[in-house]
Design an enzyme around this catalytic site. Structure first.
Site, PDB file in Angstrom:
ATOM      1  N   CYS A   1       0.901  -1.316   0.013  1.00 29.45           N
ATOM      2  CA  CYS A   1      -0.045   0.048   0.075  1.00 29.45           C
ATOM      3  C   CYS A   1       0.895   1.207   0.045  1.00 29.45           C
ATOM      4  O   CYS A   1       0.346   2.268   0.044  1.00 29.45           O
ATOM      5  CB  CYS A   1      -0.761   0.085   1.319  1.00 29.45           C
ATOM      6  SG  CYS A   1      -2.227  -1.397   1.250  1.00 29.45           S
TER       7      CYS A   1
ATOM      8  N   ASP B   1       2.743   2.356   2.588  1.00 30.37           N
ATOM      9  CA  ASP B   1       2.941   2.822   4.053  1.00 30.37           C
ATOM     10  C   ASP B   1       2.802   1.625   4.928  1.00 30.37           C
ATOM     11  O   ASP B   1       1.946   1.102   4.814  1.00 30.37           O
ATOM     12  CB  ASP B   1       2.048   3.664   4.383  1.00 30.37           C
ATOM     13  CG  ASP B   1       2.376   5.259   3.630  1.00 30.37           C
ATOM     14  OD1 ASP B   1       3.381   5.674   3.885  1.00 30.37           O
ATOM     15  OD2 ASP B   1       1.281   5.679   3.115  1.00 30.37           O
TER      16      ASP B   1
ATOM     17  N   CYS C   1       7.012   6.980   2.781  1.00 33.83           N
ATOM     18  CA  CYS C   1       8.135   8.132   2.162  1.00 33.83           C
ATOM     19  C   CYS C   1       8.256   9.105   3.548  1.00 33.83           C
ATOM     20  O   CYS C   1       8.098   8.650   4.450  1.00 33.83           O
ATOM     21  CB  CYS C   1       6.961   9.035   1.681  1.00 33.83           C
ATOM     22  SG  CYS C   1       5.569   9.732   2.254  1.00 33.83           S
TER      23      CYS C   1
ATOM     24  N   CYS D   1      -0.431  10.142   5.293  1.00 32.81           N
ATOM     25  CA  CYS D   1       0.676   9.509   6.239  1.00 32.81           C
ATOM     26  C   CYS D   1       0.570   9.585   7.588  1.00 32.81           C
ATOM     27  O   CYS D   1       0.933   8.961   8.211  1.00 32.81           O
ATOM     28  CB  CYS D   1       2.085  10.226   5.746  1.00 32.81           C
ATOM     29  SG  CYS D   1       2.478   9.987   3.966  1.00 32.81           S
TER      30      CYS D   1
END
Lengths: 326, 398
Positions: free
Chosen positions: A54, A56, A81, A131
């Site tokens: 996915c 993350d 990220c 995130c």
């Protein structure tokens, strides 16, 4: 779209210094071992959330003092990220020193705010808000593991837009109250869908159980159903007004008046008429008709007869009806 | 040290090209359509530039090469031109393309789908390419166009253009290829390939940005995307950007000479392989699409446990520029469609880093890049939750 949106820069330019610092040197990165937990006198909890596929994934370690339920130490590992790493770092820090029940109340919005340099300036660009959502989810997972319950038990409402934490109930309510017709309008009213955009429709960064487009369709269908029911009830009670009627009810009402007051007159002269369409041209209702039989081609069809039909309908149905022969 | 390894995104303008363009900004600036000497003075160099373009792709003098703003415009002109000509005004309603085309192709096709056109997106195999036979299998009576790229921008994989061209020729279907990533890397010869339309962009082969070209084989039509003046034989209205056209012409000459292609396929390839092999020494790294049959400057590498954007971030801190189609690096949060198209391992979609070299890269740069990359992978894997707990076997290619 405006001048500032025409040339997009690097998303990195929109990261706060806090985000950058934590990306480069995350202070709570690492793991807690059983030995370390024993040394601190607490219980080790490990929780995973997300997946590499996915984009993350995060693993959260807590050392919890069992008598007080206090998180003595909190660390993380993260695949993702830079903002995922920074969010995880801030999240782990926010957990430390809190009880498990207090930690569960930390939201992605708290994490994002903790990453800001200035209280009014977002720490990350909108598309990166997701995130910090992962940070919120892994806390629930860790707390659920510690308490031996389902992580869903921490949610009292269904969250549709996790970035902005907007609930299903809120979205349904604003659609109804404000008669919203587009997803863009929902975003304007609630901020749902303004960030990572995954909640708008299928195909985004994260798969969702329900999307804004579905909610909009369902609520609009429900509103339409309610409107029909109201119209039917009003009709049954004889209290319906022309503007509240459905198209079928309007045609039926007009037809009844025509049958009673107009057609017998026309038929006496070997003619008749039919309704072709009714179009709303607010404030008017344009009724398109066609003359039949002897009325077809009769000179009076555009003058006296037309005037008579329109006057009766204005008087008996609605004063804004205009009759237009084709 | 600054190291630029993102040449599939754009390239540095060759200093020689820049020098050739300079006079056309302040000295020879007349409108090329003017009758006076200020305008006419531009003609000799424009003719020379056109000669270089024809020669670069081996076009016949009877064919057309029109100057556009970029490959995106060229691609739009072909696909939308076919739409108007063969679909709106004809009885055909079908276009064939691949799943891994540049968005200039896929977004244009998606737009046409919204207008009722049927589009077939052919999938690629585990090596990232499609077989020519797939095109043959999907050509129908109403197929108006086949558009397949020459080389993929992410992986560098080369497509069987000659075979596809032959199939289209036999079926009587126009064939367009986006050769943006092929020119200057492999020989591009339109007379050898049955290509009817071919698009390219100058800034991918050390020319300026904002100028591109569209080859149209004699006998094939093009309805103009831009209407206005009679420039480019009526194919594309608008005053020609003379300096850019001259720059593109010279850049084409420099990039497609025998020596240049040889250098690309020996020295650039050697440096690319050196970089690639050094990265592959790191456990659990793979070349996406495998090593064979690709442009000599490109490698797309998956580094398990390391998300693409975080890798770019670390490299950027050490002044190395590369690229990733990974979701988080773009405004669009979708995973890289090219990597998704392989369909073999969904986890790879977020771990790809593309390195693309040019003739301006040096040995020292590659040595420096290798050191930085190894350091970045070590740091990010130290943080990574997925790498630490799901070790996989080390393989060198997919």
């Amino acid at each position: 779209m405006a001048k500032n949106d025409l040339i997009s820069g690097s998303i990195w330019d929109e990261y706060s210094n806090q985000v950058i610092r934590r990306m480069d040197d995350p202070t709570h990165q690492g793991e807690i071992t059983e030995e370390r937990a024993k040394e601190l006198g607490g219980k080790l909890i490990i929780a995973d959330f997300g997946a590499e596929s996915c984009g993350d994934a995060v693993r959260l370690y807590w050392c919890i003092e069992e008598g007080t339920n206090k998180i003595l130490e909190s660390k993380f590992k993260s695949f993702g990220c830079g903002t995922a790493i920074a969010s995880s770092d801030a999240m782990a820090e926010l957990c430390e020193g809190k009880t498990v029940d207090e930690a569960v109340k930390i939201t992605n919005i708290d994490v994002e705010k903790a990453l800001r340099d200035h209280p009014d300036v977002p720490a990350v660009p909108p598309q990166k808000m997701h995130c910090s959502v992962m940070a919120y989810d892994v806390i629930k997972k860790a707390a659920a593991t510690y308490k031996g319950v389902d992580m869903e038990s921490f949610e009292t409402e269904v969250i549709i837009c996790e970035c902005a934490r907007v609930t299903l109930g809120t979205i349904q309510e604003v659609i109804k109250l404000n008669d919203l017709k587009t997803v863009e309008e929902i975003t304007d009213y609630t901020k749902a869908g303004a960030f990572c955009k995954s909640c708008i429709k299928p195909g985004g960064h994260e798969e969702k159980d329900i999307y804004l487009v579905d909610i909009l369709n369902d609520v609009r269908a429900e509103m339409e159903q309610e409107k029909l029911k109201e119209a039917a009830d009003a009709s049954a009670a004889g209290s319906s007004t022309f503007d509240k009627m459905t198209i079928v009810q309007r045609i039926k009402t007009i037809d009844e008046v025509l049958d009673a007051d107009i057609r017998p007159m026309l038929m006496m002269d070997g003619g008749n008429m039919e309704i072709i369409d009714i179009k709303e041209n607010m404030p008017f209702y344009d009724l398109y008709i066609r003359y039949l039989g002897a009325c077809n081609g009769c000179a009076s069809g555009d003058t006296g007869t037309l005037y008579a039909i329109e006057s009766v309908l204005k008087q008996k149905v609605d004063e804004n009806i205009r009759v237009l022969p084709i | 040290m600054e190291v630029y390894l993102d040449n599939n995104a754009t390239t540095k303008v060759d200093p020689e090209v820049f020098k050739a363009m300079e006079p056309f900004f302040c000295h020879i600036y007349g409108n090329p359509n003017s009758l006076h000497k200020f305008g006419a003075g531009t003609h000799p160099k424009m003719v020379e530039a056109l000669d270089y373009l024809y020669s670069g792709i081996n076009a016949n003098d009877e064919d057309d090469i029109i100057i556009t703003a970029n490959a995106t415009e060229s691609i739009n002109a072909v696909i939308k031109g076919i739409w108007v000509d063969k679909i709106l005004n004809g009885n055909k309603n079908h276009i064939i393309t691949s799943e891994v085309e540049h968005p200039a192709v896929t977004a244009t096709c998606k737009f046409l789908e919204s207008q009722g056109v049927r589009v077939t997106y052919l999938p690629v195999n585990e090596k990232g390419v499609l077989e020519a036979q797939q095109v043959a299998d999907y050509i129908k009576e109403d197929t108006a166009l086949v558009t397949i790229m020459w080389a993929n921008n992410e992986t560098g994989k080369l497509f069987p253009i000659k075979e596809i061209g032959q199939i289209c020729k036999e079926a009587g279907v126009p064939f367009h290829t986006d050769a943006t990533q092929a020119i200057g890397k492999v020989p591009v010869d339109v007379q050898d390939t049955n290509v009817n339309y071919l698009s390219f962009s100058a800034h991918k082969f050390h020319g300026p940005k904002g100028v591109g070209g569209l080859y149209i084989q004699k006998g094939f039509d093009l309805i103009p995307l831009l209407h206005g003046g009679e420039q480019m034989g009526g194919h594309r209205a608008g005053t020609v950007d003379v300096a850019s056209m001259i720059g593109m012409g010279l850049a084409m000459k420099l990039a497609t000479s025998q020596e240049a292609l040889e250098y690309e396929n020996t020295e650039v390839r050697r440096l690319r392989d050196k970089l690639e092999n050094a990265i592959l020494e790191i456990p659990e790294t793979i070349v996406i699409g495998g090593k064979d049959n690709r442009t000599p400057n490109t490698t797309l590498i998956s580094i398990r446990g390391v998300e693409g954007e975080s890798m770019l971030w670390d490299m950027n801190q050490k002044t190395i520029g590369a690229s990733t189609g990974s979701a988080c690096a773009s405004e669009d949060l979708e995973a890289n469609p090219v990597m998704n198209a392989f369909g073999s391992d969904s986890e790879l979609a977020h771990t790809g880093v593309r390195f693309s070299l040019s003739r301006f890269n040096t040995e020292e740069e590659i040595d420096y890049a290798i050191d930085v990359i190894k350091g970045a992978v070590a740091r990010l894997r130290g943080i990574s939750s997925s790498y630490a707990y799901t070790p996989k076997n080390h393989v060198s290619e997919l």
